[in-house]
Scaffold this active site. Structure first.
Site, PDB file in Angstrom:
ATOM      1  N   GLY A 192       7.869 -13.824   1.047  1.00 49.06           N
ATOM      2  CA  GLY A 192       8.570 -14.213   2.276  1.00 49.06           C
ATOM      3  C   GLY A 192       7.636 -14.974   3.207  1.00 49.06           C
ATOM      4  N   TYR A 214       7.415  -9.193   1.085  1.00 49.71           N
ATOM      5  CA  TYR A 214       6.548  -9.551   2.218  1.00 49.71           C
ATOM      6  C   TYR A 214       5.691 -10.770   1.860  1.00 49.71           C
ATOM      7  CZ  TYR A 214       3.112  -8.774   5.992  1.00 49.71           C
ATOM      8  OH  TYR A 214       2.299  -8.909   7.099  1.00 49.71           O
ATOM      9  N   ASP A 274      -1.789  -2.943  -5.240  1.00 50.61           N
ATOM     10  CA  ASP A 274      -2.693  -2.784  -4.098  1.00 50.61           C
ATOM     11  C   ASP A 274      -3.916  -3.689  -4.317  1.00 50.61           C
ATOM     12  OD1 ASP A 274      -2.906  -0.409  -1.860  1.00 50.61           O
ATOM     13  OD2 ASP A 274      -4.875  -1.141  -2.442  1.00 50.61           O
ATOM     14  N   GLN A 315     -11.468   0.293  -3.234  1.00 53.34           N
ATOM     15  CA  GLN A 315     -10.875  -0.978  -2.796  1.00 53.34           C
ATOM     16  C   GLN A 315     -11.393  -1.296  -1.389  1.00 53.34           C
ATOM     17  OE1 GLN A 315      -9.323   1.943  -2.969  1.00 53.34           O
ATOM     18  NE2 GLN A 315      -7.389   2.031  -1.854  1.00 53.34           N
TER      19      GLN A 315
HETATM   20  P1  NAD Z   1       4.767  -4.482  13.906  1.00 57.94           P
HETATM   21  O1  NAD Z   1       5.659  -3.920  12.884  1.00 57.94           O
HETATM   22  O2  NAD Z   1       4.160  -3.559  14.917  1.00 57.94           O
HETATM   23  O3  NAD Z   1       5.486  -5.648  14.708  1.00 57.94           O
HETATM   24  C1  NAD Z   1       6.517  -6.437  14.184  1.00 57.94           C
HETATM   25  C2  NAD Z   1       7.598  -6.558  15.242  1.00 57.94           C
HETATM   26  O4  NAD Z   1       8.660  -7.398  14.738  1.00 57.94           O
HETATM   27  C3  NAD Z   1       8.224  -5.213  15.596  1.00 57.94           C
HETATM   28  O5  NAD Z   1       8.308  -5.081  16.999  1.00 57.94           O
HETATM   29  C4  NAD Z   1       9.611  -5.281  14.946  1.00 57.94           C
HETATM   30  O6  NAD Z   1      10.561  -4.469  15.601  1.00 57.94           O
HETATM   31  C5  NAD Z   1       9.894  -6.759  15.041  1.00 57.94           C
HETATM   32  N1  NAD Z   1      10.891  -7.228  14.062  1.00 57.94           N
HETATM   33  C6  NAD Z   1      10.968  -6.943  12.737  1.00 57.94           C
HETATM   34  N2  NAD Z   1      12.011  -7.575  12.179  1.00 57.94           N
HETATM   35  C7  NAD Z   1      12.604  -8.290  13.184  1.00 57.94           C
HETATM   36  C8  NAD Z   1      13.723  -9.146  13.239  1.00 57.94           C
HETATM   37  N3  NAD Z   1      14.462  -9.408  12.147  1.00 57.94           N
HETATM   38  N4  NAD Z   1      14.053  -9.705  14.434  1.00 57.94           N
HETATM   39  C9  NAD Z   1      13.334  -9.440  15.541  1.00 57.94           C
HETATM   40  N5  NAD Z   1      12.260  -8.631  15.562  1.00 57.94           N
HETATM   41  C10 NAD Z   1      11.893  -8.063  14.388  1.00 57.94           C
HETATM   42  O7  NAD Z   1       3.610  -5.261  13.129  1.00 57.94           O
HETATM   43  P2  NAD Z   1       2.324  -6.044  13.667  1.00 57.94           P
HETATM   44  O8  NAD Z   1       1.149  -5.447  13.018  1.00 57.94           O
HETATM   45  O9  NAD Z   1       2.352  -6.165  15.132  1.00 57.94           O
HETATM   46  O10 NAD Z   1       2.555  -7.477  13.001  1.00 57.94           O
HETATM   47  C11 NAD Z   1       3.013  -8.599  13.741  1.00 57.94           C
HETATM   48  C12 NAD Z   1       2.991  -9.813  12.850  1.00 57.94           C
HETATM   49  O11 NAD Z   1       1.674 -10.073  12.379  1.00 57.94           O
HETATM   50  C13 NAD Z   1       3.892  -9.677  11.620  1.00 57.94           C
HETATM   51  O12 NAD Z   1       4.538 -10.912  11.379  1.00 57.94           O
HETATM   52  C14 NAD Z   1       2.909  -9.381  10.511  1.00 57.94           C
HETATM   53  O13 NAD Z   1       3.374  -9.833   9.271  1.00 57.94           O
HETATM   54  C15 NAD Z   1       1.673 -10.149  10.971  1.00 57.94           C
HETATM   55  N6  NAD Z   1       0.454  -9.559  10.408  1.00 57.94           N
HETATM   56  C16 NAD Z   1      -0.047  -8.391  10.908  1.00 57.94           C
HETATM   57  C17 NAD Z   1      -1.199  -7.844  10.326  1.00 57.94           C
HETATM   58  C18 NAD Z   1      -1.816  -6.576  10.848  1.00 57.94           C
HETATM   59  O14 NAD Z   1      -2.808  -6.119  10.260  1.00 57.94           O
HETATM   60  N7  NAD Z   1      -1.362  -5.980  11.914  1.00 57.94           N
HETATM   61  C19 NAD Z   1      -1.803  -8.485   9.228  1.00 57.94           C
HETATM   62  C20 NAD Z   1      -1.242  -9.646   8.741  1.00 57.94           C
HETATM   63  C21 NAD Z   1      -0.130 -10.197   9.345  1.00 57.94           C
HETATM   64  N1  UDP Z   2      -4.682   3.466   2.013  1.00 63.06           N
HETATM   65  C1  UDP Z   2      -5.219   4.711   1.725  1.00 63.06           C
HETATM   66  N2  UDP Z   2      -4.699   5.808   2.348  1.00 63.06           N
HETATM   67  C2  UDP Z   2      -3.694   5.734   3.246  1.00 63.06           C
HETATM   68  C3  UDP Z   2      -3.152   4.461   3.556  1.00 63.06           C
HETATM   69  C4  UDP Z   2      -3.663   3.347   2.907  1.00 63.06           C
HETATM   70  O1  UDP Z   2      -6.141   4.841   0.922  1.00 63.06           O
HETATM   71  O2  UDP Z   2      -3.282   6.781   3.783  1.00 63.06           O
HETATM   72  C5  UDP Z   2      -5.254   2.285   1.347  1.00 63.06           C
HETATM   73  C6  UDP Z   2      -4.230   1.359   0.682  1.00 63.06           C
HETATM   74  O3  UDP Z   2      -3.982   1.773  -0.638  1.00 63.06           O
HETATM   75  C7  UDP Z   2      -4.968   0.027   0.744  1.00 63.06           C
HETATM   76  C8  UDP Z   2      -5.769   0.105   2.048  1.00 63.06           C
HETATM   77  O4  UDP Z   2      -5.852   1.494   2.363  1.00 63.06           O
HETATM   78  O5  UDP Z   2      -5.877  -0.083  -0.336  1.00 63.06           O
HETATM   79  C9  UDP Z   2      -5.128  -0.654   3.193  1.00 63.06           C
HETATM   80  O6  UDP Z   2      -3.772  -0.233   3.279  1.00 63.06           O
HETATM   81  P1  UDP Z   2      -2.809  -0.721   4.440  1.00 63.06           P
HETATM   82  O7  UDP Z   2      -1.458  -0.190   4.103  1.00 63.06           O
HETATM   83  O8  UDP Z   2      -3.359  -0.376   5.773  1.00 63.06           O
HETATM   84  O9  UDP Z   2      -2.830  -2.307   4.370  1.00 63.06           O
HETATM   85  P2  UDP Z   2      -2.769  -3.388   3.170  1.00 63.06           P
HETATM   86  O10 UDP Z   2      -2.727  -2.703   1.852  1.00 63.06           O
HETATM   87  O11 UDP Z   2      -1.536  -4.149   3.446  1.00 63.06           O
HETATM   88  O12 UDP Z   2      -4.025  -4.142   3.349  1.00 63.06           O
END
Ligand code: NAD
Ligand code: UDP
Length: 326
Positions: free
Chosen positions: A151, A148, A276, A212
């Site tokens: 990528g 991730y 993490d 954290q």
């Molecule tokens: P999500 O998983 O709900 O949405 C991602 C969507 O992309 C889904 O509908 C999934 O089916 C679709 N998808 C996955 N692979 C695909 C592919 N190969 N082709 C077409 N569709 C595909 O997640 P989200 O939280 O809505 O995140 C949306 C975007 O924002 C992502 O790119 C994620 O990396 C970015 N983002 C989200 C957060 C967050 O906290 N929600 C934080 C940082 C970045």
């Molecule tokens: N986390 C937790 N309990 C859970 C799920 C997540 O303590 O049931 C912690 C996880 O280890 C991280 C933080 O919450 O430190 C945020 O996790 P999340 O997966 O939401 O997002 P990211 O780590 O990508 O910020």
């Protein structure tokens, strides 16, 4: 003031953030083409938009080329929760990298503006706090989160190379932890996990000591920031942090969820996942200056709205379960 209607492509539009974005763009008078392969997204997230003449939905995987005609592209397609993006890590990298190449190629042919949903994960386990856009990050290139993180980093590289090499109009948003209605109930992210556990009266799973930190942004604020970034002039490319700078520990989040749900759940500790990040907080000075934007929704208000959503979802699932058992 009248709005010039645009044709906007949202990849990953049936996901959590994408569905809110589609809704907001349609409300603003634009035509939206939503594409998704439904890996983590659901048609139910956009069911209320189906039938709206401004909305079109297509099953498509961004790792394959796409030929459509649009004015703007928001590239959100990519699983975002650790359990989902680690489920098939090779596909996750392909989605970020091949997906970016395909969407940038489309933008180049159309001379369309394109926005990338990047992430705070590009900073890895940061040694600079709060994180500013100038910080290059501290990322493990071979760990479980790398598919991730790397990528998304490679996608950023591609965006800036297309910008320099082909004068493409790009916008790169680094999104920090965002929560709200339509998060996937089983995606393992901390807000959805804690609320689902609290509503079920099940133990709240704190990974590690819970010291954290994260900074949580409500979805409406985030979407507002993304749209504002897309609307900026060509001189603004990002990368730009979009998130809420109010930082808290995971234990504090658990306590807030217990209080707001009135749950009797106990807190239990489970092992901390690999790599993490210890702390995370966005410096949003750039977004404040360039977009005149900052988050408005307070954590307690956002959590209440999210709890209302998950309460209704649980009732719906229980109804369905009851009907299929009966
Ligand atoms: P999500 O998983 O709900 O949405 C991602 C969507 O992309 C889904 O509908 C999934 O089916 C679709 N998808 C996955 N692979 C695909 C592919 N190969 N082709 C077409 N569709 C595909 O997640 P989200 O939280 O809505 O995140 C949306 C975007 O924002 C992502 O790119 C994620 O990396 C970015 N983002 C989200 C957060 C967050 O906290 N929600 C934080 C940082 C970045
Ligand atoms: N986390 C937790 N309990 C859970 C799920 C997540 O303590 O049931 C912690 C996880 O280890 C991280 C933080 O919450 O430190 C945020 O996790 P999340 O997966 O939401 O997002 P990211 O780590 O990508 O910020």
């Amino acid at each position: 003031m009248s709005v010039i209607s645009k044709r906007v492509l949202v990849t990953g539009g049936a996901g959590f953030l994408g569905s809110h974005l589609c809704e907001r763009l349609i409300d603003a008078g634009h035509d939206v083409l939503c594409i998704d392969n439904y890996f983590t997204g659901r048609r139910a997230n956009v069911a209320h938009l189906i039938g709206n003449p401004r909305f079109e939905i297509m099953r498509h995987d961004v790792t394959f080329p796409l030929y459509v005609e649009v004015d703007e592209i928001y590239n959100l397609a990519c699983p975002a929760s650790p359990i989902h993006y680690q489920h098939d890590p090779v596909q996750t990298t392909k989605t970020s990298v091949h997906g970016a190449i395909n969407m940038l190629g489309l933008a180049k042919r159309l001379r369309a503006k394109i926005l990338q949903a990047s992430t705070s994960e590009v900073y890895g386990d940061p040694t600079v706090h709060p994180q500013t856009e100038g910080y290059w990050g501290n990322v493990n290139p071979i760990g479980f989160r790398s598919c991730y993180d790397e990528g998304k980093r490679c996608a950023e590289t591609l965006f800036f190379d297309y910008h320099r090499q082909h004068a493409l109009r790009i916008k790169v948003a680094r999104i920090f932890n965002t929560y709200g209605p339509r998060m996937h109930p089983q995606d393992g992210r901390v807000v959805s996990n804690f609320i689902m556990q609290a509503l079920a009266g099940a133990p709240i799973t704190i990974y590690g000591e819970g010291t954290q930190t994260r900074s949580f942004c409500y979805v409406d604020d985030l979407v507002d920031g993304l749209i504002r970034l897309m609307e900026t002039g060509d001189e603004i490319t990002g990368p730009m942090n979009i998130g809420n700078p109010v930082e808290m520990s995971i234990r504090e989040l658990a306590e807030a969820v217990i209080e707001l749900t009135g749950s009797t759940s106990e807190l239990i500790h489970q092992p901390l996942p690999h790599d993490d990040p210890v702390q995370r907080q966005p410096d949003i000075g750039f977004a404040r200056r360039a977009l005149d934007w900052e988050p408005k929704v307070k954590l307690r208000d956002g959590l209440k709205r999210t709890i209302t959503y998950f309460t209704a979802l649980r009732e719906e699932l229980q109804d369905k379960g009851g009907r299929s058992n009966g």
